[in-house]
Design a protein around this motif. Structure first.
Motif, PDB file in Angstrom:
ATOM      1  N   ASP A   1       0.880  -1.206  -0.403  1.00  0.00           N
ATOM      2  CA  ASP A   1      -0.036   0.436  -0.240  1.00  0.00           C
ATOM      3  C   ASP A   1       0.829   1.504   0.168  1.00  0.00           C
ATOM      4  OD1 ASP A   1      -3.262  -0.705   0.059  1.00  0.00           O
ATOM      5  OD2 ASP A   1      -1.773  -1.936   2.118  1.00  0.00           O
ATOM      6  N   ALA A   2       1.947   1.353   0.339  1.00  0.00           N
ATOM      7  CA  ALA A   2       2.812   2.244   0.649  1.00  0.00           C
ATOM      8  C   ALA A   2       4.162   2.439   1.048  1.00  0.00           C
ATOM      9  CB  ALA A   2       2.809   3.631   1.816  1.00  0.00           C
ATOM     10  N   ILE A   3       5.508   3.120   0.674  1.00  0.00           N
ATOM     11  CA  ILE A   3       6.874   2.429   0.452  1.00  0.00           C
ATOM     12  C   ILE A   3       6.980   3.684   1.892  1.00  0.00           C
ATOM     13  CG2 ILE A   3       9.094   3.384   0.303  1.00  0.00           C
ATOM     14  CD1 ILE A   3       8.349   1.923  -2.485  1.00  0.00           C
ATOM     15  N   ILE A   4       7.851   3.923   2.989  1.00  0.00           N
ATOM     16  CA  ILE A   4       7.934   4.240   3.981  1.00  0.00           C
ATOM     17  C   ILE A   4       9.628   4.841   4.032  1.00  0.00           C
ATOM     18  CG2 ILE A   4       7.715   4.893   6.056  1.00  0.00           C
ATOM     19  CD1 ILE A   4       4.953   3.290   6.978  1.00  0.00           C
ATOM     20  N   ILE A   5       9.377   6.058   2.900  1.00  0.00           N
ATOM     21  CA  ILE A   5      11.511   5.817   3.187  1.00  0.00           C
ATOM     22  C   ILE A   5      11.852   6.634   4.574  1.00  0.00           C
ATOM     23  CG2 ILE A   5      13.254   7.156   2.324  1.00  0.00           C
ATOM     24  CD1 ILE A   5      11.304   7.116   0.039  1.00  0.00           C
ATOM     25  N   GLY A   6      12.761   5.972   5.704  1.00  0.00           N
ATOM     26  CA  GLY A   6      12.673   6.657   6.761  1.00  0.00           C
ATOM     27  C   GLY A   6      12.303   5.611   8.032  1.00  0.00           C
ATOM     28  N   GLY A   7      13.237   4.981   8.976  1.00  0.00           N
ATOM     29  CA  GLY A   7      12.570   3.739  10.056  1.00  0.00           C
ATOM     30  C   GLY A   7      13.232   5.186  10.958  1.00  0.00           C
ATOM     31  N   GLY A   8      12.565   5.551  11.101  1.00  0.00           N
ATOM     32  CA  GLY A   8      13.219   6.276  12.256  1.00  0.00           C
ATOM     33  C   GLY A   8      11.381   6.365  13.314  1.00  0.00           C
ATOM     34  N   ALA A   9      11.201   7.483  14.627  1.00  0.00           N
ATOM     35  CA  ALA A   9      10.316   7.747  14.717  1.00  0.00           C
ATOM     36  C   ALA A   9       9.019   7.596  14.159  1.00  0.00           C
ATOM     37  CB  ALA A   9      10.016   8.947  16.140  1.00  0.00           C
ATOM     38  N   CYS A  10       8.868   8.376  13.237  1.00  0.00           N
ATOM     39  CA  CYS A  10       7.268   8.580  12.331  1.00  0.00           C
ATOM     40  C   CYS A  10       7.089   7.605  10.940  1.00  0.00           C
ATOM     41  CB  CYS A  10       8.033   9.258  11.506  1.00  0.00           C
ATOM     42  SG  CYS A  10       6.363   9.852  10.737  1.00  0.00           S
TER      43      CYS A  10
ATOM     44  N   ARG B   1      21.106  -1.485  -2.295  1.00  0.00           N
ATOM     45  CA  ARG B   1      20.457  -2.514  -1.326  1.00  0.00           C
ATOM     46  C   ARG B   1      21.201  -3.365  -1.829  1.00  0.00           C
ATOM     47  NH1 ARG B   1      16.343  -6.763   0.166  1.00  0.00           N
ATOM     48  NH2 ARG B   1      16.427  -6.869   2.603  1.00  0.00           N
ATOM     49  N   ASN B   2      22.460  -3.682  -0.527  1.00  0.00           N
ATOM     50  CA  ASN B   2      23.087  -4.533  -0.813  1.00  0.00           C
ATOM     51  C   ASN B   2      23.902  -5.034  -2.331  1.00  0.00           C
ATOM     52  OD1 ASN B   2      22.616  -5.105   1.650  1.00  0.00           O
ATOM     53  ND2 ASN B   2      20.948  -6.803   1.172  1.00  0.00           N
ATOM     54  N   GLY B   3      24.607  -3.553  -2.505  1.00  0.00           N
ATOM     55  CA  GLY B   3      25.126  -3.544  -3.967  1.00  0.00           C
ATOM     56  C   GLY B   3      24.501  -3.397  -4.516  1.00  0.00           C
ATOM     57  N   CYS B   4      23.023  -3.943  -4.710  1.00  0.00           N
ATOM     58  CA  CYS B   4      22.101  -4.239  -6.219  1.00  0.00           C
ATOM     59  C   CYS B   4      21.122  -2.733  -6.677  1.00  0.00           C
ATOM     60  CB  CYS B   4      21.157  -5.538  -5.772  1.00  0.00           C
ATOM     61  SG  CYS B   4      22.954  -6.488  -6.365  1.00  0.00           S
ATOM     62  N   GLU B   5      20.784  -1.952  -7.301  1.00  0.00           N
ATOM     63  CA  GLU B   5      20.024  -1.064  -7.354  1.00  0.00           C
ATOM     64  C   GLU B   5      18.372  -2.072  -7.160  1.00  0.00           C
ATOM     65  OE1 GLU B   5      21.018   1.406 -10.805  1.00  0.00           O
ATOM     66  OE2 GLU B   5      22.593   1.546  -9.853  1.00  0.00           O
ATOM     67  N   GLU B   6      17.518  -0.993  -6.979  1.00  0.00           N
ATOM     68  CA  GLU B   6      16.768  -1.777  -6.617  1.00  0.00           C
ATOM     69  C   GLU B   6      15.469  -0.522  -7.314  1.00  0.00           C
ATOM     70  OE1 GLU B   6      15.303  -5.428  -5.997  1.00  0.00           O
ATOM     71  OE2 GLU B   6      17.054  -5.573  -4.433  1.00  0.00           O
ATOM     72  N   LYS B   7      14.612  -1.008  -8.213  1.00  0.00           N
ATOM     73  CA  LYS B   7      13.882   0.016  -8.859  1.00  0.00           C
ATOM     74  C   LYS B   7      11.964  -0.858  -7.832  1.00  0.00           C
ATOM     75  CE  LYS B   7      15.374   2.257 -12.413  1.00  0.00           C
ATOM     76  NZ  LYS B   7      15.430   3.518 -11.661  1.00  0.00           N
ATOM     77  N   ILE B   8      11.363  -0.142  -7.380  1.00  0.00           N
ATOM     78  CA  ILE B   8      10.645  -0.602  -6.145  1.00  0.00           C
ATOM     79  C   ILE B   8       8.974   0.260  -6.126  1.00  0.00           C
ATOM     80  CG2 ILE B   8       9.337  -1.281  -3.893  1.00  0.00           C
ATOM     81  CD1 ILE B   8      12.203  -1.358  -2.761  1.00  0.00           C
ATOM     82  N   TYR B   9       7.904  -0.378  -6.888  1.00  0.00           N
ATOM     83  CA  TYR B   9       6.596   0.704  -7.134  1.00  0.00           C
ATOM     84  C   TYR B   9       5.378   0.528  -6.159  1.00  0.00           C
ATOM     85  CZ  TYR B   9       2.106   1.876  -8.714  1.00  0.00           C
ATOM     86  OH  TYR B   9       0.648   1.994  -8.931  1.00  0.00           O
ATOM     87  N   ALA B  10       5.083   1.313  -5.338  1.00  0.00           N
ATOM     88  CA  ALA B  10       3.754   1.514  -4.460  1.00  0.00           C
ATOM     89  C   ALA B  10       2.981   2.648  -5.175  1.00  0.00           C
ATOM     90  CB  ALA B  10       4.831   2.076  -3.810  1.00  0.00           C
ATOM     91  N   PRO B  11       1.584   2.487  -4.565  1.00  0.00           N
ATOM     92  CA  PRO B  11       0.471   3.202  -4.814  1.00  0.00           C
ATOM     93  C   PRO B  11       0.870   4.991  -4.001  1.00  0.00           C
ATOM     94  CG  PRO B  11      -0.280   1.712  -3.458  1.00  0.00           C
ATOM     95  CD  PRO B  11       0.829   1.008  -4.552  1.00  0.00           C
ATOM     96  N   LYS B  12       2.263   4.725  -3.177  1.00  0.00           N
ATOM     97  CA  LYS B  12       1.874   5.651  -1.615  1.00  0.00           C
ATOM     98  C   LYS B  12       3.555   5.394  -1.725  1.00  0.00           C
ATOM     99  CE  LYS B  12      -2.783   6.645  -1.413  1.00  0.00           C
ATOM    100  NZ  LYS B  12      -4.185   6.540  -0.511  1.00  0.00           N
ATOM    101  N   VAL B  13       3.896   6.934  -1.297  1.00  0.00           N
ATOM    102  CA  VAL B  13       5.059   7.715  -0.575  1.00  0.00           C
ATOM    103  C   VAL B  13       4.748   7.981   0.462  1.00  0.00           C
ATOM    104  CG1 VAL B  13       6.783   7.667  -0.949  1.00  0.00           C
ATOM    105  CG2 VAL B  13       6.023   6.233  -2.494  1.00  0.00           C
ATOM    106  N   VAL B  14       6.128   7.719   2.010  1.00  0.00           N
ATOM    107  CA  VAL B  14       5.920   8.246   2.978  1.00  0.00           C
ATOM    108  C   VAL B  14       7.231   9.055   2.883  1.00  0.00           C
ATOM    109  CG1 VAL B  14       5.521   8.498   4.811  1.00  0.00           C
ATOM    110  CG2 VAL B  14       3.637   7.236   3.449  1.00  0.00           C
TER     111      VAL B  14
END
Length: 405
Positions: A12-21, A156-169
């Motif tokens: 449903d979403a990709i969240i960029i940042g694994g901090g408090a928010c 990630r781990n020396g590889c480039e990834e392209k990830i699709y998601a309908p929403k981004v945080v």
């Protein structure tokens, strides 16, 4: 490096940042049956949580309201706080075994004094609800997709990834404490996507003193004094700490968020008493007592002796002139400090400014220009006081965003 386009339609979403928010967003989304993926640059989530409060984590403040936050729009945070209150924070953590204990000025810490317990709540819930977390993952780019969603490019781990998601945080914080992996990614991403960013600066940060007074401050390094620290906008009553570079301590960190280069701040070093009345009373009882002796009873001896630079500390009480009394009053209650600057993002606890609140819905924190894109936590132009307020904003913004993704 290899690159792959991964159509993760189950997200449903990709969240960029694994901090408090970001962590709160993932957990609250999980409660609603939504699937998220957290992308975290560090080798573990919650890096700033783990070091906050000296590793004890002051996770909220019992007295937090919108009044303790700085923003170009001071009303912006009201909606988030109406949706997720301090009581909600307390109940949430109690539900998962974190009992809070109040310290000074409403600050709540885990009863165990362990920030790890806070992080463990989130990692445990993410695991139980199968919310994905990718650590050691650096996001390189975010672009809109023809399907109305987003493609997030990362390494990630020396590889480039392209990830699709309908929403981004974007909950990637700001530049403070770069040694913890902090960056200005969220600000750069916002600008690249055509969004306005309110001018940023270090906040909750020690202030520096240079020039002819520097040596005096250096000599007092380690001394603390309870003060009322003020400028023409606000005042705080807490300890200040003299350091080899200038001033720190809770009251200085607080005022730093309201200080601008070139401005002077005022120190009242006896905020709940009147030094002239104390001297008058002492004159009646012991007029032969030196001023330095009286000052040593009010402050550390080292600080009292240092005041010889400004005051006649060798004079006895009975000998003090009207001019002496005026000098004493001005120094004790109106000590002027003109900082040369601050210690920068290396020593700042948070960032002032950020993604403009004009760009976001206060109710959902979704971009007004780019549907499906959300900003939360420190990278938004909402900056709290010292003492758990910024965590309360992080939890609240994470909750609010989760409702919409």
């Amino acid at each position: 490096m290899t690159a792959n386009l991964i159509k993760q339609t189950h997200l449903d979403a990709i969240i960029i940042g694994g901090g408090a928010c970001g962590l709160m967003c993932a957990v609250q989304a999980g409660f609603l049956g939504k699937r998220t993926l957290i992308l975290e640059k560090n080798d573990k989530v919650g890096a700033k949580i783990l070091i906050s409060g000296g590793g004890r984590c002051n996770y909220t403040n019992m007295y937090a309201t919108d009044m303790q936050f700085i923003s170009n729009n001071p009303h912006f945070c009201k909606s988030a706080f109406s949706q997720w209150s301090v009581e909600d924070t307390i109940i949430f953590f109690e539900t998962y075994g974190i009992v809070g204990k109040e310290k000074t000025l409403g600050q709540l810490f885990p009863e165990t004094d362990s920030a790890k317990d806070i992080v463990n709540v989130f990692t445990g819930l993410c695991r139980d609800m199968e919310q994905q977390i990718w650590c050691n993952t650096e996001v390189k780019n975010i672009e809109s997709d023809s399907n109305g969603g987003f493609i997030v490019s990362c390494e990630r781990n020396g590889c480039e990834e392209k990830i699709y998601a309908p929403k981004v945080v974007i909950a990637s914080g700001g530049p403070p404490i770069p040694k913890m992996g902090a960056t200005d990614f969220g600000l750069r991403a916002a600008r690249k996507l055509g969004m306005q960013v309110t001018e940023t600066a270090p906040a909750l940060v020690p202030l520096t003193i240079t020039g002819k007074d520097q040596e005096w401050y250096e000599a007092l390094s380690g001394n603390t004094i309870f003060c009322r620290v003020s400028n023409d906008r606000i005042s705080f009553e807490e300890n200040i700490l003299f350091t080899h570079w200038g001033l720190s301590g809770p009251a200085i960190l607080q005022i730093s968020s309201y200080w601008r280069p070139g401005e002077t701040i005022n120190l009242d070093m006896l905020p709940h008493d009147n030094i002239l009345q104390i001297i008058d009373a002492e004159r009646v009882q012991n007029g032969k007592r030196p001023l330095g002796g009286l000052l040593s009873s009010l402050y550390t001896r080292k600080f009292a002796e240092a005041l010889a630079k400004y005051l006649p500390i060798e004079k006895n009480m009975a000998s003090l002139t009207k001019q002496d009394m005026e000098s004493i009053n001005n120094l004790i209650h109106h000590f002027k400090v003109k900082p040369a600057g601050d210690k920068g993002y290396d020593k700042a606890e948070v960032m002032r400014g950020g993604v403009s609140t004009d760009e976001l819905s206060s109710k959902t924190l979704e971009s007004k220009k780019i549907p499906g894109l959300y900003f939360g936590g420190e990278c938004v132009d909402v900056t709290g006081w010292l003492g758990g307020y910024n965590f309360q904003w992080a939890w609240a913004s994470g909750f609010v965003i989760a409702q919409g993704i």
